[in-house]
Design a protein around this motif. Structure first.
Motif, PDB file in Angstrom:
ATOM      1  N   PHE A 472       0.847  -1.203   0.000  1.00  0.00           N
ATOM      2  CA  PHE A 472       0.000   0.000   0.000  1.00  0.00           C
ATOM      3  C   PHE A 472       0.882   1.253   0.000  1.00  0.00           C
ATOM      4  O   PHE A 472       1.906   1.295   0.696  1.00  0.00           O
ATOM      5  N   PRO A 473       0.489   2.291  -0.752  1.00  0.00           N
ATOM      6  CA  PRO A 473      -0.604   2.324  -1.737  1.00  0.00           C
ATOM      7  C   PRO A 473      -0.192   1.588  -3.010  1.00  0.00           C
ATOM      8  O   PRO A 473       0.955   1.671  -3.433  1.00  0.00           O
ATOM      9  N   ASN A 474      -1.158   0.901  -3.626  1.00  0.00           N
ATOM     10  CA  ASN A 474      -0.821   0.056  -4.778  1.00  0.00           C
ATOM     11  C   ASN A 474      -1.630   0.364  -6.032  1.00  0.00           C
ATOM     12  O   ASN A 474      -1.607  -0.405  -6.983  1.00  0.00           O
ATOM     13  N   TYR A 475      -2.383   1.474  -6.039  1.00  0.00           N
ATOM     14  CA  TYR A 475      -2.960   1.945  -7.294  1.00  0.00           C
ATOM     15  C   TYR A 475      -3.071   3.454  -7.260  1.00  0.00           C
ATOM     16  O   TYR A 475      -3.224   4.066  -6.190  1.00  0.00           O
ATOM     17  N   ALA A 476      -2.931   4.047  -8.420  1.00  0.00           N
ATOM     18  CA  ALA A 476      -2.952   5.499  -8.517  1.00  0.00           C
ATOM     19  C   ALA A 476      -4.384   6.016  -8.579  1.00  0.00           C
ATOM     20  O   ALA A 476      -5.251   5.402  -9.209  1.00  0.00           O
ATOM     21  N   ALA A 477      -4.644   7.129  -7.930  1.00  0.00           N
ATOM     22  CA  ALA A 477      -5.924   7.806  -8.095  1.00  0.00           C
ATOM     23  C   ALA A 477      -6.147   8.068  -9.580  1.00  0.00           C
ATOM     24  O   ALA A 477      -5.244   8.513 -10.286  1.00  0.00           O
ATOM     25  N   GLY A 478      -7.352   7.758 -10.061  1.00  0.00           N
ATOM     26  CA  GLY A 478      -7.656   7.937 -11.479  1.00  0.00           C
ATOM     27  C   GLY A 478      -7.436   6.704 -12.324  1.00  0.00           C
ATOM     28  O   GLY A 478      -7.610   6.744 -13.542  1.00  0.00           O
ATOM     29  N   SER A 479      -7.070   5.581 -11.705  1.00  0.00           N
ATOM     30  CA  SER A 479      -6.921   4.325 -12.429  1.00  0.00           C
ATOM     31  C   SER A 479      -8.132   3.438 -12.146  1.00  0.00           C
ATOM     32  O   SER A 479      -9.100   3.866 -11.519  1.00  0.00           O
TER      33      SER A 479
END
Length: 534
Positions: A472-479
């Motif tokens: 974590f964090p493991n994904y970008a905002a907007g994905s």
């Protein structure tokens, strides 16, 4: 049914947590819209109870501002609002004091000059879960819960944060209210498209014959939010995506898709069929959590040209938080209809778009007469039930392009509520509150359903809490979420497809791009010329 009263009977709507955000944003605007539509019974009164210092006039004025900002109809006309506000009163009260309930009992039992029928009393608990037990105990001790025909209680989620806490809350409710008096609200079930799942399946002979393992390859349910946690960081730290969305909303959608035909459109029959699905869900073992569940937490990223912070940078969030803002599950319904047909569920915050849909993906044709070059295998045939933002149903299939050489491409047959009926759908809370007033529990969760949902998810919750995520964090905002969610389906040779957004979705501020064809989930891109990478 028992507990249903004449809709014309007067109603006293006792709103605990009257000054809170939920009451202002959703409950009161919905009640006012019912008033405008002539769907509130004559003699409707709203009694607000909270701990703030407010007078009747102050609360009514606060509600008027809330209706202006949050109602689908905008600012109220003066005459209509004055007629509604005339029935609003307020009492500052301590919910832990016996005096509060003694005074409330006196008000409930009082009759207007000239008498009149006994009112139906709705106790709406728009309060944190910790306050449910003292409130229902106070109501019970004051003798306000005994008449099943005239007393109802509405409980808002979250109904606990695990199986034990739910059982404690439900035990408190059960000591004073019977099941027919208890309405556990899930606003997703009030949405028109969700209710239309039953009509789609059971009022049309063309769908039900292919609604099983012979023709359906898998079902994918997506509830995506482009917003972050906003001002709810403190709440979300205790909840997370699995508790906040999967335990209630997504599992209820799964039940509607997978349930057997009811004998009649009757509350208990429909709820029994949904309970059958929950009983048939294959249990998740602690050892198997990593094979059927994926979690994520959003980091910094780009959305609509704006650089956004990660979850750990939001107000009231722990800088080393292990709370998931994304959750995905693979579930199996072990019965004759659905054996070995996987149901994939995903939900998350700060995803690319605000969209909710159910995608029923059909099996490939048994014999491929067309060569691969013509595009037959480019996209699966599927039925998409769009819950938001543009409510409707799409049937996606292959058709030949005009001209030659032979070329196939996916096309849509589309039904839109907005276009077909040329009128705005009622807010989900309007539908559900109207049902409470009528005593219709069809769209509400029964205790055994909620308990079964908690029991299913407890191994996942326990493993995730005991084993903090290392990435974590493991994904970008907007994905569209973390790679682990893609792996969840890739193990089965499948993949998530981008949700279906139509041109009608452009009316929603959270929608920024047209997506009418199936395509693999794209990655977000920063604005051109900006040196930051995601």
């Amino acid at each position: 049914m028992n507990g249903a009263a004449n809709p014309a009977a007067p109603v006293l709507f006792v709103l605990f947590g009257a000054a809170g955000d939920l009451s202002r944003r959703l409950i009161v605007p919905a009640l006012f819209n019912l008033h405008l539509d002539g769907r509130l019974p004559a003699g409707f009164r709203l009694l607000g109870i909270d701990r703030r210092e407010l007078g009747d006039g102050a609360l009514a004025e606060d509600y008027r501002d809330a209706v202006t900002r949050h109602s689908r109809r905008g600012a109220p006309e003066p005459g209509a609002w004055e007629a509604f506000a005339a029935g609003i009163s307020y009492r500052r009260a301590d919910v832990n004091s016996g005096e509060t309930y003694a005074n409330l009992a006196a008000m409930v039992r009082a009759r207007p000059p000239g008498g009149g029928p006994e009112p139906v009393v709705v106790f709406y608990l728009a309060v944190p879960p910790t306050l449910i037990e003292p409130i229902v105990n106070g109501l019970g001790e004051a003798g306000l819960t005994r008449d099943a025909d005239h007393a109802r209680v509405v409980a808002e989620k979250p109904l606990g944060r695990d199986l034990d806490s739910f059982r404690a809350i439900n035990s408190a409710l059960g000591r004073h209210f019977i099941e027919q008096q208890t309405y556990r609200i899930d606003h997703f079930l009030g949405k028109e498209t969700v209710q239309n799942i039953l009509a789609l399946r059971f009022a049309n002979p063309i769908f039900e014959p292919i609604w099983d393992r012979r023709y359906v390859d898998h079902v994918a349910i997506t509830v995506a939010e482009s917003l972050g946690v906003e001002h709810r960081g403190a709440y979300y730290e205790r909840a997370g995506a699995l508790r906040d969305m999967v335990q209630n909303h997504l599992l209820q959608l799964l039940c509607l898709v997978a349930m057997e035909p009811p004998v009649a459109y009757d509350a208990e029959d429909i709820r029994n069929k949904k309970m059958d699905v929950l009983r048939a869900l294959r249990p998740i073992t602690r050892a198997g959590v990593h094979e059927v569940a994926a979690r994520g937490q959003y980091g910094p990223g780009w959305l609509r040209g704006v650089r956004l912070p990660g979850y750990r940078g939001e107000p009231a969030v722990d800088l080393r938080s292990n709370t998931e803002t994304f959750a995905a599950l693979k579930l199996q319904v072990d019965n004759w209809r659905w054996q070995e047909v996987p149901f994939y569920l995903r939900t998350g915050k700060r995803l690319m778009d605000q969209v909710s849909e159910i995608s029923i993906r059909f099996r490939d044709v048994p014999h491929r007469a067309f060569p691969d070059a013509v595009g037959l295998n480019a996209q699966p045939a599927r039925l998409v039930i769009r819950i938001q933002p543009d409510e409707g149903i799409d049937l996606k299939f292959m058709a030949k392009e005009p001209g030659s050489p032979l070329r196939l491409r996916p096309v849509d047959m589309r039904f839109s509520y907005r276009e077909a009926f040329a009128q705005a759908s009622p807010n989900a809370y309007e539908t559900l509150l109207r049902d409470v007033l009528l005593g219709d529990a069809t769209l509400f969760m029964r205790a055994d359903q909620v308990e079964a949902a908690w029991r299913l998810l407890m191994p996942v919750l326990e493993v995730w809490e005991e084993t903090p995520a290392a990435d974590f964090p493991n994904y970008a905002a907007g994905s569209w979420g973390p790679e682990s969610a893609q792996v969840l389906m890739a193990r089965d040779g499948r993949s998530w497809l981008s949700p279906t957004l139509s041109a009608g979705s452009r009316r929603q501020p959270d929608q920024t791009r047209e997506m009418t064809r199936d395509e693999p989930d794209p990655a977000p891109t920063p604005p051109a010329g900006d040196g930051d990478t995601v």
